[in-house]
Scaffold this motif. Structure first.
Motif, PDB file in Angstrom:
ATOM      1  N   THR A   1       0.841  -1.198   0.000  1.00  0.00           N
ATOM      2  CA  THR A   1       0.000   0.000   0.000  1.00  0.00           C
ATOM      3  C   THR A   1       0.873   1.244   0.000  1.00  0.00           C
ATOM      4  OG1 THR A   1      -1.906   1.046   1.053  1.00  0.00           O
ATOM      5  CG2 THR A   1      -0.254   0.145   2.520  1.00  0.00           C
TER       6      THR A   1
ATOM      7  N   SER B   1      -2.896   5.673   2.302  1.00  0.00           N
ATOM      8  CA  SER B   1      -4.084   4.817   2.208  1.00  0.00           C
ATOM      9  C   SER B   1      -3.844   3.550   3.027  1.00  0.00           C
ATOM     10  CB  SER B   1      -4.381   4.461   0.751  1.00  0.00           C
ATOM     11  OG  SER B   1      -3.270   3.823   0.163  1.00  0.00           O
TER      12      SER B   1
ATOM     13  N   ASP C   1      -6.032   1.916   5.078  1.00  0.00           N
ATOM     14  CA  ASP C   1      -7.179   1.073   5.423  1.00  0.00           C
ATOM     15  C   ASP C   1      -6.951  -0.402   5.108  1.00  0.00           C
ATOM     16  OD1 ASP C   1      -8.709   2.987   6.639  1.00  0.00           O
ATOM     17  OD2 ASP C   1      -9.838   3.495   4.832  1.00  0.00           O
TER      18      ASP C   1
ATOM     19  N   ARG D   1      -5.463  -2.523   8.017  1.00  0.00           N
ATOM     20  CA  ARG D   1      -6.185  -2.571   9.294  1.00  0.00           C
ATOM     21  C   ARG D   1      -6.052  -3.923  10.017  1.00  0.00           C
ATOM     22  NH1 ARG D   1      -8.965   1.190  11.111  1.00  0.00           N
ATOM     23  NH2 ARG D   1      -9.411   2.153   9.113  1.00  0.00           N
TER      24      ARG D   1
ATOM     25  N   PHE E   1      -1.630   5.428  12.809  1.00  0.00           N
ATOM     26  CA  PHE E   1      -2.512   4.344  12.376  1.00  0.00           C
ATOM     27  C   PHE E   1      -2.094   3.021  13.024  1.00  0.00           C
ATOM     28  CE2 PHE E   1      -3.644   0.833   9.621  1.00  0.00           C
ATOM     29  CZ  PHE E   1      -4.979   1.073   9.362  1.00  0.00           C
TER      30      PHE E   1
ATOM     31  N   ASN F   1      -4.245   0.772  15.800  1.00  0.00           N
ATOM     32  CA  ASN F   1      -4.676  -0.577  15.428  1.00  0.00           C
ATOM     33  C   ASN F   1      -3.769  -1.683  15.978  1.00  0.00           C
ATOM     34  OD1 ASN F   1      -7.042  -0.188  13.447  1.00  0.00           O
ATOM     35  ND2 ASN F   1      -5.542   1.351  12.830  1.00  0.00           N
TER      36      ASN F   1
END
Length: 177
Positions: free
Chosen positions: A84, A88, A90, A93, A114, A118
């Motif tokens: 990725t 971005s 997501d 996750r 992030f 998480n």
């Protein structure tokens, strides 16, 4: 002035050593199994490889090397790679680990935020990122040694096995380099 502008962009490009990336490819999946992140595993280890567009080929190279080193996975876990671009996250996750290629300060801080939110382990190509809050890197001396920022792990709530801590160099501040 136009040519000066053209010449300035390559100065920000980072040169990645293929041999060093190959070393990372052999170590990264094992690090997940030496942490409390293994407790979240079901049938696969998910590794998120985060890169700038200019580093896409090197990110793919790292992914190929991980796949070649672990074609059947490791232990009873398949390995799923999630490439990725910065910005971005997501898709990352459900990852247990984020491998961070070099980037600017803003992108790095967003990635670290992030990952912390998480509970995702972070590892970077550049050990200088340890001072920015990355959890792991490699110390390349006579032997290859994991280099750990213990404070980053405390913030994320991820525990490391004592065996990993014993064989690692511990980052404790800027004078460690």
């Amino acid at each position: 002035m136009f040519f000066v502008g053209l010449g300035a962009s390559p100065l920000h490009a980072v040169s990645y050593d293929d041999d060093v990336l190959e070393i990372f490819s052999k170590i990264v999946p094992r690090l997940v199994l030496m942490s409390s992140a293994k407790n979240t595993l079901k049938d696969k280890i998910e590794l998120c490889v985060v890169y700038e567009p200019v580093d896409e080929r090197k990110a793919a190279f790292l992914g190929e090397k991980i796949s070649a080193s672990y074609p059947a996975g490791i232990k009873d876990y398949k390995i799923r790679l999630v490439p990725t671009a910065y910005g971005s996250f997501d898709a990352c996750r459900n990852s247990q680990l984020m491998f961070l290629f070099n980037t600017n300060e803003s992108h790095l801080q967003k990635a670290l935020s992030f990952a912390e939110t998480n509970a995702i382990m972070t590892i970077s190509y550049d050990p200088k990122y340890l001072e920015k809050g990355v959890g792991l890197s490699l110390f390349l001396g006579r032997k290859v040694t994991p280099y750990i920022n213990v404070m980053a792990f405390k913030k994320s709530g991820i525990a490391l096995e004592n065996t990993l801590l014993q064989i690692s160099k511990i980052y404790s501040g800027e004078d460690d380099r």
